[in-house]
Design a protein around this motif. Structure first.
Motif, mmCIF file in Angstrom:
data_model
loop_
_atom_site.group_PDB
_atom_site.id
_atom_site.type_symbol
_atom_site.label_atom_id
_atom_site.label_comp_id
_atom_site.label_asym_id
_atom_site.label_seq_id
_atom_site.Cartn_x
_atom_site.Cartn_y
_atom_site.Cartn_z
ATOM 1 N N LEU A 147 7.080 5.176 -1.763
ATOM 2 C CA LEU A 147 7.243 6.515 -2.336
ATOM 3 C C LEU A 147 7.057 7.583 -1.261
ATOM 4 C CD1 LEU A 147 7.561 8.542 -4.670
ATOM 5 C CD2 LEU A 147 5.085 8.326 -5.040
ATOM 6 N N ARG A 148 6.004 7.467 -0.459
ATOM 7 C CA ARG A 148 5.760 8.461 0.582
ATOM 8 C C ARG A 148 6.880 8.471 1.618
ATOM 9 N NH1 ARG A 148 1.572 6.815 3.237
ATOM 10 N NH2 ARG A 148 1.140 4.967 1.985
ATOM 11 N N GLN A 149 7.395 7.304 1.953
ATOM 12 C CA GLN A 149 8.517 7.241 2.890
ATOM 13 C C GLN A 149 9.778 7.853 2.275
ATOM 14 O OE1 GLN A 149 8.638 3.110 4.057
ATOM 15 N NE2 GLN A 149 6.947 3.365 5.496
ATOM 16 N N GLY A 187 11.476 15.714 4.328
ATOM 17 C CA GLY A 187 10.808 15.921 5.606
ATOM 18 C C GLY A 187 9.308 15.794 5.427
ATOM 19 N N LEU A 188 8.567 15.999 6.518
ATOM 20 C CA LEU A 188 7.113 15.925 6.446
ATOM 21 C C LEU A 188 6.565 17.089 5.626
ATOM 22 C CD1 LEU A 188 6.294 14.917 10.112
ATOM 23 C CD2 LEU A 188 6.062 13.492 8.064
ATOM 24 N N PRO A 189 5.452 16.893 4.930
ATOM 25 C CA PRO A 189 4.855 17.994 4.169
ATOM 26 C C PRO A 189 4.548 19.171 5.091
ATOM 27 C CG PRO A 189 3.580 15.962 3.897
ATOM 28 C CD PRO A 189 4.650 15.681 4.888
ATOM 29 N N PHE A 228 -0.896 17.277 -0.254
ATOM 30 C CA PHE A 228 0.209 17.543 0.666
ATOM 31 C C PHE A 228 1.314 18.258 -0.100
ATOM 32 C CE2 PHE A 228 -2.215 13.962 2.040
ATOM 33 C CZ PHE A 228 -2.349 14.151 3.401
ATOM 34 N N ASP A 229 1.824 19.375 0.450
ATOM 35 C CA ASP A 229 2.780 20.218 -0.262
ATOM 36 C C ASP A 229 4.079 20.405 0.508
ATOM 37 O OD1 ASP A 229 0.382 20.622 -1.616
ATOM 38 O OD2 ASP A 229 0.308 22.768 -1.262
ATOM 39 N N TRP A 230 5.138 20.603 -0.254
ATOM 40 C CA TRP A 230 6.430 21.050 0.258
ATOM 41 C C TRP A 230 6.786 22.310 -0.517
ATOM 42 C CZ3 TRP A 230 5.113 16.047 -0.547
ATOM 43 C CH2 TRP A 230 5.392 15.108 0.453
#
Length: 190
Positions: A104-106, A113-115, A138-140
């Motif tokens: 899921l994180r990948q 992209g990265l948070p 962690f946010d986007w």
């Protein structure tokens, strides 16, 4: 030579480390529905078509779904928060560890992209998609005030939330406060 490369890398990270805002990503969608301003009925229809199964709900409780068969790794239960205008937040309880969580994180990193923010600090978070889930939030940031928030607390449920921040702040105070898992914990972060 190595110190020159390290200094260059440090300088490239400095603006993010100093708290400069990163640009917002485009529109946030889920199950093919544009979430900003989405009607709850349209979102529920899309979630059911994706494989979500409704869970029994009390007379006043939020809509909840089992999402283990919806085709995305680690997603277990979806809870919706709505107001009179429509969907405010879609929050998944996720499996907090293991290969599904890593997948899921990948998937999140490959799609968004990265948070951009973790626990209030703006900087790159390359370890987010690593084998073991990092603790924290962690946010986007997305257009229109939407946020995608991945929470991996030391205690309580790990969650992934798609939230309209402005509308979430206007929800009634009956929602659980900080530290509780659920939309209230999201609202009080902003």
């Amino acid at each position: 030579m190595g110190s020159v490369i390290a200094a260059g890398l440090l300088l490239s990270l400095l603006p993010a480390a100093q708290g400069q805002a990163s640009p917002a990503l485009g529109e946030l969608t889920l199950y093919g529905v544009r979430l900003k301003g989405a009607s709850t009925d349209a979102f529920v229809t899309a979630a059911l078509q994706a494989g979500a199964t409704p869970l029994v709900r009390g007379t006043e409780g939020p809509l909840s779904f089992d999402t283990r068969q919806a085709g995305v790794p680690a997603l277990q239960r979806l809870t919706l928060q709505s107001d009179a205008a429509g969907l405010v937040s879609a929050q998944f309880v996720i499996k907090p560890y293991g290969q599904e969580n890593e997948a899921l994180r990948q998937l999140l990193v490959s799609k968004y992209g990265l948070p951009s923010t973790a626990d209030g600090a703006r900087r790159p978070f390359p370890a987010f998609a690593a084998r073991f889930a990092p603790r924290g939030s962690f946010d986007w940031d997305f257009a229109g005030g939407m946020k995608l928030i991945y929470r991996q607390p030391a205690l309580g449920d790990a969650t992934l939330s798609y939230t309209d921040v402005e509308r979430a702040q206007r929800l009634p105070s009956a929602i659980p406060g900080p530290g509780a898992s659920g939309a209230g914990a999201l609202i009080n972060r902003f």
